[in-house]
Design a protein around this motif. Structure first.
Motif, short mmCIF file in Angstrom:
data_model
loop_
_atom_site.label_atom_id
_atom_site.label_comp_id
_atom_site.label_asym_id
_atom_site.label_seq_id
_atom_site.Cartn_x
_atom_site.Cartn_y
_atom_site.Cartn_z
N HIS B 64 0.80 -1.22 0.00
CA HIS B 64 0.00 0.00 0.00
C HIS B 64 0.84 1.28 0.00
O HIS B 64 0.49 2.27 -0.60
CB HIS B 64 -0.93 0.02 1.22
CG HIS B 64 -2.10 -0.89 1.08
ND1 HIS B 64 -1.99 -2.26 1.01
CD2 HIS B 64 -3.44 -0.63 0.99
CE1 HIS B 64 -3.20 -2.79 0.88
NE2 HIS B 64 -4.09 -1.82 0.88
N ILE B 113 1.41 -6.39 -5.02
CA ILE B 113 0.12 -6.20 -4.36
C ILE B 113 -0.33 -7.56 -3.82
O ILE B 113 -0.29 -8.56 -4.55
CB ILE B 113 -0.93 -5.65 -5.34
CG1 ILE B 113 -0.43 -4.35 -5.99
CG2 ILE B 113 -2.26 -5.40 -4.63
CD1 ILE B 113 -1.32 -3.84 -7.12
N HIS B 115 -2.99 -9.16 -3.43
CA HIS B 115 -3.94 -10.00 -4.18
C HIS B 115 -3.41 -10.43 -5.55
O HIS B 115 -4.05 -11.20 -6.25
CB HIS B 115 -5.27 -9.26 -4.34
CG HIS B 115 -5.72 -8.61 -3.08
ND1 HIS B 115 -5.81 -9.30 -1.89
CD2 HIS B 115 -6.06 -7.33 -2.79
CE1 HIS B 115 -6.19 -8.46 -0.93
NE2 HIS B 115 -6.34 -7.27 -1.45
N ASP B 134 -7.63 -6.71 4.21
CA ASP B 134 -7.91 -5.86 3.06
C ASP B 134 -9.15 -6.38 2.37
O ASP B 134 -9.26 -7.57 2.09
CB ASP B 134 -6.73 -5.88 2.09
CG ASP B 134 -6.92 -4.85 0.98
OD1 ASP B 134 -6.31 -3.78 1.08
OD2 ASP B 134 -7.70 -5.12 0.05
N HIS B 136 -10.30 -6.32 -0.61
CA HIS B 136 -10.24 -6.94 -1.94
C HIS B 136 -9.68 -8.36 -1.93
O HIS B 136 -9.37 -8.92 -2.99
CB HIS B 136 -9.48 -6.03 -2.91
CG HIS B 136 -10.26 -4.81 -3.23
ND1 HIS B 136 -10.04 -3.61 -2.60
CD2 HIS B 136 -11.33 -4.62 -4.04
CE1 HIS B 136 -10.93 -2.73 -3.04
NE2 HIS B 136 -11.72 -3.31 -3.91
N SER B 352 -3.29 -1.56 -10.05
CA SER B 352 -4.14 -2.00 -8.94
C SER B 352 -4.39 -3.51 -8.96
O SER B 352 -4.21 -4.17 -9.97
CB SER B 352 -5.50 -1.29 -8.93
OG SER B 352 -6.45 -2.00 -9.69
N CYS B 353 -4.89 -4.02 -7.82
CA CYS B 353 -5.13 -5.45 -7.70
C CYS B 353 -6.22 -5.93 -8.64
O CYS B 353 -6.39 -7.13 -8.85
CB CYS B 353 -5.47 -5.82 -6.26
SG CYS B 353 -6.87 -4.91 -5.60
N CYS B 414 0.51 -0.59 -4.81
CA CYS B 414 -0.88 -0.14 -4.95
C CYS B 414 -0.97 1.21 -5.64
O CYS B 414 -1.93 1.52 -6.34
CB CYS B 414 -1.54 -0.05 -3.59
SG CYS B 414 -1.76 -1.65 -2.80
N CYS B 417 -4.02 3.71 -6.86
CA CYS B 417 -5.32 3.12 -6.54
C CYS B 417 -5.89 3.75 -5.28
O CYS B 417 -7.08 3.98 -5.19
CB CYS B 417 -5.19 1.62 -6.35
SG CYS B 417 -6.71 0.88 -5.77
N LEU B 418 -5.03 4.02 -4.30
CA LEU B 418 -5.53 4.64 -3.07
C LEU B 418 -4.73 5.86 -2.68
O LEU B 418 -5.01 6.49 -1.67
CB LEU B 418 -5.59 3.65 -1.91
CG LEU B 418 -4.35 3.47 -1.03
CD1 LEU B 418 -4.71 2.75 0.24
CD2 LEU B 418 -3.26 2.78 -1.76
N ASN B 436 -10.50 0.00 -8.74
CA ASN B 436 -11.81 -0.52 -8.39
C ASN B 436 -12.72 0.42 -7.62
O ASN B 436 -13.88 0.12 -7.39
CB ASN B 436 -11.61 -1.80 -7.57
CG ASN B 436 -10.51 -1.61 -6.54
OD1 ASN B 436 -10.54 -0.66 -5.77
ND2 ASN B 436 -9.53 -2.49 -6.52
N ARG B 442 -10.71 9.34 -3.43
CA ARG B 442 -9.98 8.07 -3.36
C ARG B 442 -8.58 8.17 -3.96
O ARG B 442 -7.61 7.67 -3.43
CB ARG B 442 -10.78 6.98 -4.07
CG ARG B 442 -10.02 5.68 -4.33
CD ARG B 442 -9.94 4.80 -3.10
NE ARG B 442 -9.31 3.52 -3.42
CZ ARG B 442 -9.18 2.52 -2.56
NH1 ARG B 442 -9.62 2.66 -1.33
NH2 ARG B 442 -8.61 1.40 -2.91
#
Ligand code: SF4
Lengths: 215, 472
Positions: B64, B113, B115, B134, B136, B352-353, B414, B417-418, B436, B442
């Motif tokens: 992250h 990541i 995932h 997490d 996801h 991203s995942c 990540c 993505c965040l 996502n 975000r």
């Protein structure tokens, strides 16, 4: 989690209604990666005259002499006497962490915010609801007598004053059981340790690849 | 025994004990850990004087907070500029070292990541229960596993007991039959599903994705779909085990080998829903109706086909919905009825995942090859999901395709993505993103996210606005 059975302790006041979790532990301290270290910043905005930031040496900060917990007579207190709706606001578990680390084992108030109330039990702190009237009387007694102590008996569900008065309180049976025994969620699950082990043994036979080491 | 769903079977196999209040103690086979949600859990263990129940069930990697520019990555943890991020990553290293937990550290080629790393290493396998701090974590369900996200206190609980206390969810089947048109990807399928059932549609359910579309879909595509089950409100999404699953898992570094492989395959074949199994809710979509999707608002359910127009709130009768549309349009800086293809873009994020696996990178590269990023797009970044994905892409020369087109080729994490690290949107900027979540803020304060597939993001970067990748 620490057990809570019986406690006789010095009482300190938090004499205002609607004390929210941000007042209990301000948000700048939540960036921490730790579950400990919050005690020194409990009620930070009220307790110190400067603005607290994570990483400060709290022992050098100017104390607010007006704030009750800074007075000599309340040093070493383990019971916090508070007003209605104590612990409102966010769900941060840092609030009970800070109270517990500071030394409070029990909080008495006419009412509590829901999530905070729950979080206290998870962290070995006993929140007690007594009527508005009784709480007011305890405040009066505490103010008029230095060294005022209360005895809290969880088994009996009673608060006893030095003058021989006894007040009963309610507590959920399951939570009482956990607190009396010092059980947290993990300890409760670990009561099934044998079942977990037996399950694991069975799986080692039927699905051995699940137990291959990764490296 | 009566007919059971895939979820029923996974659940039943992992029940350690059933409690009177309807909850059960569920055994966890794999626990994936990252730097943000684990520090207090490790500390809690330490304070209570506990040890992890089964260290070899845990796999950790930081994702992250790690920076994604090669410069900042060069000197590993020490090179991380943001002091708070640095402490978090360091803390993960220290906790794993102390307890003997296997960790793919920041510059390990296997880092990535969570995932993405789980499935590609074979740490996550069919038939497993898998958790991670997490949401996801639903991604791994694509393997025919029961996989879901947990909070910090549960991370501690699983570390200490190898179990989780849970109540069984209800069963939902999302059935998509038919054939997808050219240019319509797994991401478009899952966005269309969320558009159909809404972000709370799956609340309280475990979703199984079934039908010919998922049977024909690659494993990576299935991972993308299950990844976004949580955006439909479901903590767990899953796809039944078939030959595609087995072919994907075979020879992964941590997959069983030799005789054990055969034994595992025999066991895994049962992880499909029985023909007459009961689902509490069934939703069906027709594959032929699905077009490439673009989210226009501030929730993943606010999604439209590329040929669509942003809604007009004056045509909405329901006052609550009307207000929701108005608020989203205002935040997104869009006007009622505006064509999706008229939305100009400032940035493009491929990663991203959800969409950072090799097939995603290939799909984007195929669109970009020989073309140039539009001048009006300030920045287009490609962030591979793991060191392994990055190495594979580089061996295929894909990094060059991107850099020659004016894209940046980054280190795994990540990232945008965040926006926890330096990769973020400026206020008011529009971004075509393969991630996502398009919630307010975000991807950075005031940032405007449009969720799309990798191919659509790539085409948008070239055109400077959204275009129909089918005609591109
Ligand atoms: S890529 Fe985004 S959604 Fe996925 S784990 Fe990282 S932050 Fe979460």
């Amino acid at each position: 989690m620490r057990k809570f059975t019986q406690l006789t302790g010095l009482v300190a006041p938090m004499d205002r209604a609607n004390v929210d979790t941000d007042l209990i532990i301000p948000k700048q301290f939540l960036k921490s990666i730790k579950r400990t270290g919050f005690g020194a910043n409990l009620f930070d905005e009220l307790r110190y005259l400067d603005k607290g930031e994570p990483g400060m040496d709290n022992s050098n900060r100017p104390l607010n002499p007006e704030f009750a917990l800074n007075r000599p007579r309340y040093q070493g207190a383990s019971v916090l006497l508070a007003r209605e709706n104590f612990g409102c606001g966010s769900s941060r578990e840092h609030a009970p962490w800070a109270l517990e680390e500071y030394g409070f084992r029990s909080i008495i108030a006419p009412s509590f915010a829901d999530i905070f109330f729950n979080n206290c039990f998870k962290n070995g702190v006993l929140p007690i609801v007594l009527s508005e009237q009784v709480v007011s009387r305890l405040f009066d007694e505490m103010y008029s007598e230095e060294g005022y102590q209360l005895t809290i008996d969880l088994q009996q569900q009673q608060v006893k004053t030095p003058y021989g008065d006894t007040f009963e309180f309610e507590v959920d049976a399951f939570r009482k059981h956990c607190l009396l025994n010092g059980f947290d969620d993990i300890s409760l699950t670990l009561q099934d340790e044998d079942k977990i082990k037996a399950y694991e043994e069975k799986r080692k036979q039927t699905s051995p690849w699940l137990f291959n080491a990764i490296s | 025994m009566s007919a059971r769903t895939l979820y029923d079977k996974l659940w039943d196999e992992h029940v350690v004990s059933q409690r009177d209040d309807g909850s059960a103690l569920i055994y966890i086979d794999r626990h994936i850990v990252h730097e943000v949600t684990s520090p207090q859990a490790f500390e809690g263990l330490r304070l209570a004087g506990r040890k992890p129940w089964r260290v070899d069930s845990v796999l950790a990697t930081p994702d992250h907070n790690v920076p994604t520019t090669s410069n900042e990555r060069r000197s590993g943890v020490e090179g991380i500029e943001d002091p708070i991020s640095k402490i978090q990553v360091k803390t993960l290293d220290e906790n794993c070292d102390e307890l003997g937990i296997v960790e793919f550290k920041i510059n390990d080629q296997r880092q990535g990541i969570v995932h993405v790393v789980g499935p590609e290493t074979g740490a996550c396998l069919p038939g497993m229960t898998i958790v991670c701090g997490d949401s996801h974590t639903s991604t791994n369900g694509a393997l025919g596993a029961l996989s879901f996200g947990i909070g910090t206190s549960e991370v501690e609980h699983v570390l200490a007991t190898q179990c989780i206390v849970a109540k069984k969810m209800k069963n939902m089947l999302v059935q998509v039959d038919g054939e997808l048109a050219e240019g319509v990807t797994p991401k478009d399928v899952v966005l269309a599903i969320i558009g159909e059932i809404g972000t709370a549609g799956g609340t309280g359910f475990a979703i199984e994705f079934g039908g010919s579309v998922f049977r024909a879909m690659s494993m990576e595509g299935r991972l993308t779909v299950c990844n976004m089950a949580i955006e439909a409100g479901a903590r767990a999404g899953m796809v039944a085990v078939d030959q595609i699953t087995l072919d994907y898992v075979k020879d992964k570094p941590f997959a069983p080998k030799g005789e054990q492989w055969q034994q595992a395959v025999d066991h895994w074949r049962q992880f499909t829903s029985d023909e007459d199994a009961h689902f509490d809710r069934v939703v069906t979509l027709n594959a032929a109706d699905i077009e490439p999707q673009v989210s226009w608002g501030t929730s993943p359910e606010m999604v439209l086909p590329i040929t669509g127009n942003v809604p007009d709130p004056t045509r909405e009768a329901d006052p609550v919905k009307k207000q929701g549309i108005e608020r989203a349009l205002f935040y997104m800086g869009l006007s009622a009825g505006q064509a999706i293809q008229d939305i100009a873009l400032d940035r493009v994020f491929i990663g991203s995942c959800t969409n950072s696996r090799i097939e995603d990178i290939r799909a984007a590269a195929a669109v970009i090859k020989g073309r140039k990023k539009s001048e009006s797009v300030k920045e287009a970044i490609v962030v591979p999901g793991s060191g392994a994905v990055k190495a594979q892409a580089e061996s295929e020369g894909l990094d060059k395709v991107f850099t020659e087109a004016g894209f940046e080729w980054r280190e795994p994490g990540c990232s945008m993505c965040l926006a926890m690290n330096a990769d973020k949107l400026g206020e008011g900027e529009h971004c075509a993103s393969t991630s996502n979540r398009n919630f307010e803020g975000r991807q950075g304060y005031g940032g405007r996210t449009h969720l799309v597939s990798p191919a659509m993001a790539a085409a948008a970067a070239i055109a400077g606005k959204f275009v129909d990748v089918r005609k591109f």
